[in-house]
Design an enzyme around this catalytic site. Structure first.
Site, PDB file in Angstrom:
ATOM      1  N   HIS A  92       0.861  -1.196   0.000  1.00  0.00           N
ATOM      2  CA  HIS A  92       0.000   0.000   0.000  1.00  0.00           C
ATOM      3  C   HIS A  92       0.888   1.234   0.000  1.00  0.00           C
ATOM      4  CE1 HIS A  92      -2.857   3.008   1.646  1.00  0.00           C
ATOM      5  NE2 HIS A  92      -3.776   2.237   1.104  1.00  0.00           N
ATOM      6  N   PHE A  93       1.358   1.703  -1.009  1.00  0.00           N
ATOM      7  CA  PHE A  93       1.237   1.299  -2.401  1.00  0.00           C
ATOM      8  C   PHE A  93       2.625   0.985  -2.940  1.00  0.00           C
ATOM      9  CE2 PHE A  93      -2.261   4.210  -1.566  1.00  0.00           C
ATOM     10  CZ  PHE A  93      -3.349   3.513  -2.032  1.00  0.00           C
TER      11      PHE A  93
END
Length: 176
Positions: free
Chosen positions: A71-72
């Site tokens: 993420h991410f």
């Protein structure tokens, strides 16, 4: 017998996650990786902005925390929902610490504002929970305000976090 210390270390939090701190069937913290703090540095029934209770917990941020890898990709940031969940976890812990019976569940919140992101360069997150009200009946309900500060700067502000402890019925008991 309830464990009523003024602070808790990581091993204590794991014991809570296994149901050993407040007794079987009562408030538990999630186990890793969903446990979102390393220690409860302070907990009291009389502190906080409203004089009804205070919890201060800490997370040492390391670049290899599980969520940074997904993420991410190429833009790592702690999901905001995990910081919010940590605040709910702490309100539930407070209810168990205060003598509440039954497993806990997050019930909602009034307002949430983000003004920053927890990224891998952050060293420490501090959660502060100010208890506003605890209702003790069939359902124990805690209402609190909370903040997440990253390296001393407040990034999240939550108002009216709500967590309940529910007495389990026979139908709700886990199958053996």
């Amino acid at each position: 017998m309830r464990d009523r210390r003024a602070s808790y270390e990581y091993e204590d939090l794991l014991a809570c996650g296994r149901g050993e701190l407040f007794g079987p069937g009562n408030a538990q913290l999630p186990l890793p990786p969903m446990l979102m703090f390393d220690r409860i540095a302070e907990i009291s029934e009389t502190g906080g902005e409203h004089g009804k209770g205070l919890i201060r917990a800490e997370l040492e941020v390391k670049p290899d925390l599980w969520f940074f890898g997904c993420h991410f990709k190429g833009d790592p940031v702690m999901p905001g929902c995990l910081g919010l969940d940590a605040m709910w976890q702490l309100v539930g812990f407070f209810l168990g610490w205060s003598g509440g019976i039954g497993p806990g569940r997050a019930l909602g919140l009034g307002e949430l504002k983000f003004s920053g992101q927890v990224q891998p360069n952050i060293k420490k997150v501090v959660y502060t929970i100010d208890i506003k009200r605890v209702m003790r009946s069939k359902l124990w309900l805690g209402i609190a305000d909370g903040t997440l500060a990253a390296d001393g700067e407040i990034f999240y502000r939550a108002k009216d976090l709500k967590v309940g402890l529910f007495k389990q019925t026979a139908a709700a008991q886990p199958a053996e």
